[in-house]
Design a protein around this motif. Structure first.
Motif, PDB file in Angstrom:
ATOM      1  N   PRO A 158       0.819  -1.210   0.000  1.00  0.00           N
ATOM      2  CA  PRO A 158       0.000   0.000   0.000  1.00  0.00           C
ATOM      3  C   PRO A 158       0.854   1.261   0.000  1.00  0.00           C
ATOM      4  N   ILE A 159       0.208   2.413  -0.156  1.00  0.00           N
ATOM      5  CA  ILE A 159       0.905   3.692  -0.092  1.00  0.00           C
ATOM      6  C   ILE A 159       1.410   3.905   1.330  1.00  0.00           C
ATOM      7  N   HIS A 160       2.673   4.312   1.447  1.00  0.00           N
ATOM      8  CA  HIS A 160       3.247   4.609   2.761  1.00  0.00           C
ATOM      9  C   HIS A 160       2.808   6.005   3.225  1.00  0.00           C
ATOM     10  N   SER A 161       2.781   6.194   4.539  1.00  0.00           N
ATOM     11  CA  SER A 161       2.448   7.506   5.101  1.00  0.00           C
ATOM     12  C   SER A 161       3.278   7.731   6.361  1.00  0.00           C
ATOM     13  N   GLN A 162       3.938   8.871   6.434  1.00  0.00           N
ATOM     14  CA  GLN A 162       4.690   9.266   7.625  1.00  0.00           C
ATOM     15  C   GLN A 162       4.155  10.612   8.111  1.00  0.00           C
ATOM     16  N   ILE A 163       4.263  10.824   9.423  1.00  0.00           N
ATOM     17  CA  ILE A 163       3.736  12.041  10.039  1.00  0.00           C
ATOM     18  C   ILE A 163       4.885  12.895  10.545  1.00  0.00           C
ATOM     19  N   VAL A 164       4.837  14.179  10.192  1.00  0.00           N
ATOM     20  CA  VAL A 164       5.814  15.164  10.672  1.00  0.00           C
ATOM     21  C   VAL A 164       5.066  16.163  11.550  1.00  0.00           C
ATOM     22  N   ILE A 165       5.557  16.381  12.773  1.00  0.00           N
ATOM     23  CA  ILE A 165       4.919  17.313  13.707  1.00  0.00           C
ATOM     24  C   ILE A 165       5.911  18.420  14.031  1.00  0.00           C
ATOM     25  N   ILE A 166       5.536  19.655  13.724  1.00  0.00           N
ATOM     26  CA  ILE A 166       6.408  20.806  13.968  1.00  0.00           C
ATOM     27  C   ILE A 166       5.727  21.754  14.953  1.00  0.00           C
ATOM     28  N   ASP A 167       6.463  22.104  16.006  1.00  0.00           N
ATOM     29  CA  ASP A 167       5.977  23.029  17.039  1.00  0.00           C
ATOM     30  C   ASP A 167       7.045  24.093  17.236  1.00  0.00           C
ATOM     31  N   LYS A 168       6.748  25.316  16.858  1.00  0.00           N
ATOM     32  CA  LYS A 168       7.701  26.415  16.987  1.00  0.00           C
ATOM     33  C   LYS A 168       7.249  27.455  18.010  1.00  0.00           C
ATOM     34  N   THR A 169       6.143  27.161  18.723  1.00  0.00           N
ATOM     35  CA  THR A 169       5.552  28.137  19.636  1.00  0.00           C
ATOM     36  C   THR A 169       5.913  27.834  21.083  1.00  0.00           C
ATOM     37  N   PRO A 170       6.447  28.804  21.839  1.00  0.00           N
ATOM     38  CA  PRO A 170       6.755  28.575  23.259  1.00  0.00           C
ATOM     39  C   PRO A 170       5.481  28.321  24.062  1.00  0.00           C
ATOM     40  N   PRO A 171       5.606  27.758  25.253  1.00  0.00           N
ATOM     41  CA  PRO A 171       4.433  27.527  26.094  1.00  0.00           C
ATOM     42  C   PRO A 171       3.707  28.834  26.423  1.00  0.00           C
ATOM     43  N   VAL A 172       2.390  28.762  26.489  1.00  0.00           N
ATOM     44  CA  VAL A 172       1.568  29.916  26.888  1.00  0.00           C
ATOM     45  C   VAL A 172       1.356  29.835  28.398  1.00  0.00           C
ATOM     46  N   ARG A 173       1.814  30.859  29.114  1.00  0.00           N
ATOM     47  CA  ARG A 173       1.706  30.884  30.579  1.00  0.00           C
ATOM     48  C   ARG A 173       0.420  31.589  31.000  1.00  0.00           C
ATOM     49  N   SER A 174      -0.195  31.130  32.077  1.00  0.00           N
ATOM     50  CA  SER A 174      -1.433  31.739  32.556  1.00  0.00           C
ATOM     51  C   SER A 174      -1.610  31.490  34.051  1.00  0.00           C
ATOM     52  N   ASN A 175      -2.546  32.272  34.638  1.00  0.00           N
ATOM     53  CA  ASN A 175      -3.008  32.070  36.016  1.00  0.00           C
ATOM     54  C   ASN A 175      -1.869  32.050  37.035  1.00  0.00           C
ATOM     55  N   GLY A 176      -1.015  33.075  36.981  1.00  0.00           N
ATOM     56  CA  GLY A 176       0.037  33.199  37.973  1.00  0.00           C
ATOM     57  C   GLY A 176      -0.531  33.441  39.369  1.00  0.00           C
ATOM     58  N   GLN A 177      -0.063  32.720  40.338  1.00  0.00           N
ATOM     59  CA  GLN A 177      -0.543  32.804  41.720  1.00  0.00           C
ATOM     60  C   GLN A 177       0.648  32.852  42.671  1.00  0.00           C
ATOM     61  N   PRO A 178       0.536  33.521  43.843  1.00  0.00           N
ATOM     62  CA  PRO A 178      -0.662  34.199  44.348  1.00  0.00           C
ATOM     63  C   PRO A 178      -0.817  35.603  43.763  1.00  0.00           C
ATOM     64  N   THR A 179      -1.968  36.190  44.027  1.00  0.00           N
ATOM     65  CA  THR A 179      -2.226  37.568  43.657  1.00  0.00           C
ATOM     66  C   THR A 179      -2.613  38.345  44.906  1.00  0.00           C
TER      67      THR A 179
END
Length: 339
Positions: A150-171
């Motif tokens: 059958p036809i072969h298939s490979q997956i490429v995953i690219i992530d160039k985005t830094p983590p999104v930070r939220s909900n810093g505690q305490p306030t």
């Protein structure tokens, strides 16, 4: 004969102008032949080379991070661009008809295969740079027309985005007597660090959260005293994308808070006593002190307790006083005229 490229043709002694020879073996077969007429004239030996190729070709795929980068493992995230190289092999080597072309596509899981119609056993595909999941589909065709399946298939995953930070505690303000922890959330698995110095890179930050490499991060703080605190936080994801900025609006990043203490207010009234005639009004100086430390302003409700029946005792209903500050006001008392 068809045994080898040097076999000697043999007659079957049956007069004929036509002979049918069946060739089935895969690979290269040499059919050597000659004719003899009724007068005994013998034609020189001639031959035909026949190649039979039934196996389908196979295609292998390797990927790197160009230019000259490390090998990339399919179906794993990376922050780098990816280059895929396809190689066709027509087995068995030396017997097969050879690779004619490699068909491929880069896109969705159902993208149609295309060919550049250039005979080749190797194809270097265009660099993959788009963030997200990209499918590389491919198959080879040999010169005998066998199509790999059958036809072969490979997956490429690219992530160039830094983590999104939220909900810093305490306030806000936390009590000096309470147990205080730094915490925040990220939108992907990450490892977070913190520092009290702004502008530091992730690598330069001296402290790593105790609980991290997840989407929730926390660190118990000790030795806090009354005062104001700012902790700068940066994180890096599993493929090496790291935060470069100090601030995330509306998420308390950097984590900013105060430590304070709460105490009952104190009230001082002077003088302690005044002589007056019946029905006469007198005023007392009242000083209210907010004994909180580093807790901001508070409203204090004022009431007179024990004012005799028929007397008039007047105080402002409330005072807004900052932590550690005092504010004066006046208590007015009017006795009964018959007192």
């Amino acid at each position: 004969c068809k045994e080898s490229s040097s076999c000697t043709p043999e007659a079957d002694t049956t007069p004929s102008t036509t002979e049918t020879i069946l060739v089935q073996a895969e690979g290269t077969t040499y059919v050597r032949y000659q004719s003899v007429d009724n007068a005994g004239n013998v034609k020189a030996v001639d031959f035909k080379e026949i190649k039979i190729d039934k196996p389908k070709p196979t295609t292998s795929a390797v990927a790197t991070s160009p230019p000259g980068g490390a090998n990339y493992q399919f179906n794993k995230p990376t922050k780098d661009n990816v280059r895929v190289i396809l190689t066709c092999t027509d087995n068995p080597v030396g017997v097969g008809s050879g690779c004619k072309e490699i068909r491929y596509c880069i896109g969705s899981a159902t993208c149609p295969l295309v060919s550049d119609n250039t005979p080749a056993s190797t194809e270097t595909l265009p660099n993959i740079s788009a963030e997200g999941t990209t499918y590389v589909r491919y198959q080879s065709v040999d010169n005998a027309g066998n199509v790999e399946s059958p036809i072969h298939s490979q997956i490429v995953i690219i992530d160039k985005t830094p983590p999104v930070r939220s909900n810093g505690q305490p306030t806000g303000t936390v009590a000096l007597s309470s147990i205080t922890s730094l915490s925040l959330a990220t939108d992907e698995i990450a490892t977070c660090k913190y520092s009290t110095t702004s502008g530091q890179s992730y690598a330069a930050m001296p402290n790593t959260f105790l609980t991290t490499r997840s989407k929730s991060h926390s660190q118990l703080l000790s030795g806090l005293t009354i005062g104001n605190y700012i902790y700068y936080v940066k994180c890096v994801d599993e493929v090496g994308n790291e935060n470069s900025d100090d601030t995330v609006p509306n998420q308390n990043i950097p984590i900013t808070f105060s430590v304070g203490s709460r105490s009952n207010p104190s009230v001082l009234v002077t003088p302690s006593s005044i002589q007056a005639e019946p029905g006469q009004s007198k005023s007392y100086n009242v000083q209210v002190t907010n004994n909180d430390q580093n807790w901001g302003s508070e409203y204090f409700n004022l009431n007179v307790i024990g004012c005799p029946p028929g007397w008039t005792c007047t105080l402002p209903s409330s005072l807004n006083i900052a932590s550690g500050a005092s504010q004066p006001t006046t208590l007015s008392i009017t006795s009964l005229s018959t007192a």
